[in-house]
Design a protein around this motif. Structure first.
Motif, PDB file in Angstrom:
ATOM      1  N   MET A   1       0.840  -1.195   0.000  1.00 54.34           N
ATOM      2  CA  MET A   1       0.000   0.000   0.000  1.00 54.34           C
ATOM      3  C   MET A   1       0.879   1.249   0.000  1.00 54.34           C
ATOM      4  SD  MET A   1      -3.025  -1.494   0.241  1.00 54.34           S
ATOM      5  CE  MET A   1      -4.226  -0.287   0.805  1.00 54.34           C
ATOM      6  N   ALA A   2       0.232   2.387  -0.293  1.00 52.90           N
ATOM      7  CA  ALA A   2       0.954   3.659  -0.198  1.00 52.90           C
ATOM      8  C   ALA A   2       1.465   3.879   1.228  1.00 52.90           C
ATOM      9  CB  ALA A   2       0.047   4.808  -0.624  1.00 52.90           C
ATOM     10  N   LEU A   3       0.648   3.518   2.206  1.00 50.22           N
ATOM     11  CA  LEU A   3       1.062   3.619   3.616  1.00 50.22           C
ATOM     12  C   LEU A   3       1.837   2.350   3.976  1.00 50.22           C
ATOM     13  CD1 LEU A   3      -2.068   5.177   5.392  1.00 50.22           C
ATOM     14  CD2 LEU A   3      -0.351   6.260   3.933  1.00 50.22           C
ATOM     15  N   ASP A   4       3.048   2.298   3.481  1.00 54.86           N
ATOM     16  CA  ASP A   4       3.905   1.124   3.594  1.00 54.86           C
ATOM     17  C   ASP A   4       4.754   1.233   4.864  1.00 54.86           C
ATOM     18  OD1 ASP A   4       5.781  -0.876   3.371  1.00 54.86           O
ATOM     19  OD2 ASP A   4       6.450  -0.339   1.353  1.00 54.86           O
ATOM     20  N   PRO A   5       4.551   0.343   5.852  1.00 56.00           N
ATOM     21  CA  PRO A   5       5.339   0.440   7.080  1.00 56.00           C
ATOM     22  C   PRO A   5       6.809   0.115   6.893  1.00 56.00           C
ATOM     23  CG  PRO A   5       3.956  -1.530   7.099  1.00 56.00           C
ATOM     24  CD  PRO A   5       3.552  -0.735   5.899  1.00 56.00           C
ATOM     25  N   ASN A   6       7.188  -0.437   5.745  1.00 54.89           N
ATOM     26  CA  ASN A   6       8.605  -0.638   5.459  1.00 54.89           C
ATOM     27  C   ASN A   6       9.294   0.661   5.034  1.00 54.89           C
ATOM     28  OD1 ASN A   6       8.552  -3.473   5.912  1.00 54.89           O
ATOM     29  ND2 ASN A   6       7.632  -3.766   3.905  1.00 54.89           N
ATOM     30  N   LYS A   7       8.477   1.642   4.708  1.00 54.53           N
ATOM     31  CA  LYS A   7       9.005   2.927   4.233  1.00 54.53           C
ATOM     32  C   LYS A   7       8.665   4.076   5.178  1.00 54.53           C
ATOM     33  CE  LYS A   7       9.033   5.764   0.013  1.00 54.53           C
ATOM     34  NZ  LYS A   7       8.506   5.892  -1.370  1.00 54.53           N
ATOM     35  N   TYR A   8       7.480   4.016   5.762  1.00 53.48           N
ATOM     36  CA  TYR A   8       6.988   5.124   6.586  1.00 53.48           C
ATOM     37  C   TYR A   8       6.775   4.710   8.037  1.00 53.48           C
ATOM     38  CZ  TYR A   8       6.113   7.380   2.106  1.00 53.48           C
ATOM     39  OH  TYR A   8       6.265   7.918   0.856  1.00 53.48           O
ATOM     40  N   PHE A   9       6.820   5.696   8.904  1.00 54.09           N
ATOM     41  CA  PHE A   9       6.470   5.532  10.314  1.00 54.09           C
ATOM     42  C   PHE A   9       5.057   6.087  10.480  1.00 54.09           C
ATOM     43  CE2 PHE A   9       6.840   7.097  14.849  1.00 54.09           C
ATOM     44  CZ  PHE A   9       6.822   5.825  15.422  1.00 54.09           C
TER      45      PHE A   9
END
Length: 336
Positions: free
Chosen positions: A61-69
């Protein structure tokens, strides 16, 4: 306990009342990077807890926990953050003080800055009452919020929505089971009635005409009313429901000392890049209201969700609508 608690201490609310030992429940997904510039704030909606936000979070998803906090703060009154159901006397039950959207965002700001030392937020997004919080974030802290993407919600509760919420409240406060908020057992009959009131508003006329509830696994309209709508409200404490209703009914990003009720000024103060996503058949928050608000925000674009799933186009239960929202978030996050 699969969430965390941020202790706020004794807080002075916008009303001037003091709520002692207040606390904010929240959950995080992903890791804060060294520069602290990968932060997404995703507040919960009316009646929801952080679990209900997880449909929009994931590695694909756009809200990717591998990229974002990703930080999901729980609305006060929702049963996890300070609420009528978990606050000791003398502020328990119907005596719980009135909490505004401005209060909620002030407390979320404390969480973001005091707990994590964050100075910039890449994105704030949210559905329904979470959308109103999204707007409030951008208006309260215009230098901090870089992007916003509110969906199926407006920057204030317009009069028609206020009236709708009065209709939601009526079956509860007029029911003897409620006992003016001093019930010993949850007023289930009234809460079932509230579910049926909501049922006529949550989805569009076309949704019901086409019997799309069958796509959700319900084999009849009555089955849908009882097992989808009634069951949803039976899981909410009645005093918590009323607390959140008050917050929602009085939502207005300009109703504070920053803007003194000047709604246009509040919208025009928003500096974030904004994608505004109303549902084209949303009966709570019609797209005309969102279009007006979008025109007042300097860096905003209007991207309606073309759907007959009504307000719940933003609920993560219809794959096409979910993909549209996710695509818009993905494109917004690419903007520099």
């Amino acid at each position: 306990m699969d969430y965390k608690i941020f202790q706020l201490g004794d807080v002075t609310l916008q009303s001037g009342e003091i709520l002692p030992n207040a606390f904010l429940a929240y959950q995080t997904y992903g890791t804060l990077n060294e520069d602290k510039n990968n932060v997404i704030v995703y507040p919960t909606a009316f009646g929801d807890q952080h679990y209900q936000n997880e449909w929009l979070i994931g590695p694909d998803m756009a809200l990717d926990p591998n990229k974002y906090f990703i930080i999901v703060p729980n609305l006060l009154g929702n049963g996890l953050s300070s609420s009528p159901s978990n606050t000791p006397a003398p502020f328990d039950r119907s005596r719980f003080p009135k909490i505004t959207i401005f209060d909620n965002i002030s407390f979320q700001y404390r969480l973001i800055t005091e707990k994590f030392g964050i100075e910039k937020i890449a994105l704030v997004t949210g559905w329904s009452l979470g959308a109103l919080q999204t707007f409030q974030w951008a208006a309260s802290y215009p230098d901090m919020v870089e992007r916003i993407a509110p969906f199926c919600g407006t920057a204030k509760t317009w009069p028609h929505t206020y009236v709708f919420l009065e209709g939601v409240k009526a079956p509860l406060v007029s029911n003897a089971e409620w006992a003016n908020g001093e019930y010993t057992l949850q007023p289930k009959t009234a809460m079932r009635s509230i579910g049926r009131v909501y049922a006529g508003w949550g989805f569009s006329q076309a949704f019901y005409r086409k019997e799309l509830y069958r796509e959700l696994g319900y084999n009849s309209l009555e089955n849908f009313l009882t097992d989808f709508w009634e069951k949803n409200f039976l899981n909410i404490d009645a005093n918590n429901l009323l607390a959140m209703l008050w917050t929602g009914q009085h939502g207005d990003i300009s109703a504070n000392h920053l803007y003194n009720g000047d709604f246009e000024k509040a919208l025009q103060s928003i500096r974030a890049k904004a994608v505004i996503m109303p549902g084209t058949t949303d009966l709570y928050f019609p797209p005309e209201d969102s279009q007006y608000e979008t025109e007042q925000i300097p860096n905003a674009v209007f991207r309606p969700i073309e759907s007959i799933w009504g307000h719940l186009a933003g609920r993560g239960i219809h794959e096409v609508d979910t993909k549209f929202i996710d695509d818009q978030l993905r494109n917004l996050l690419k903007l520099t």
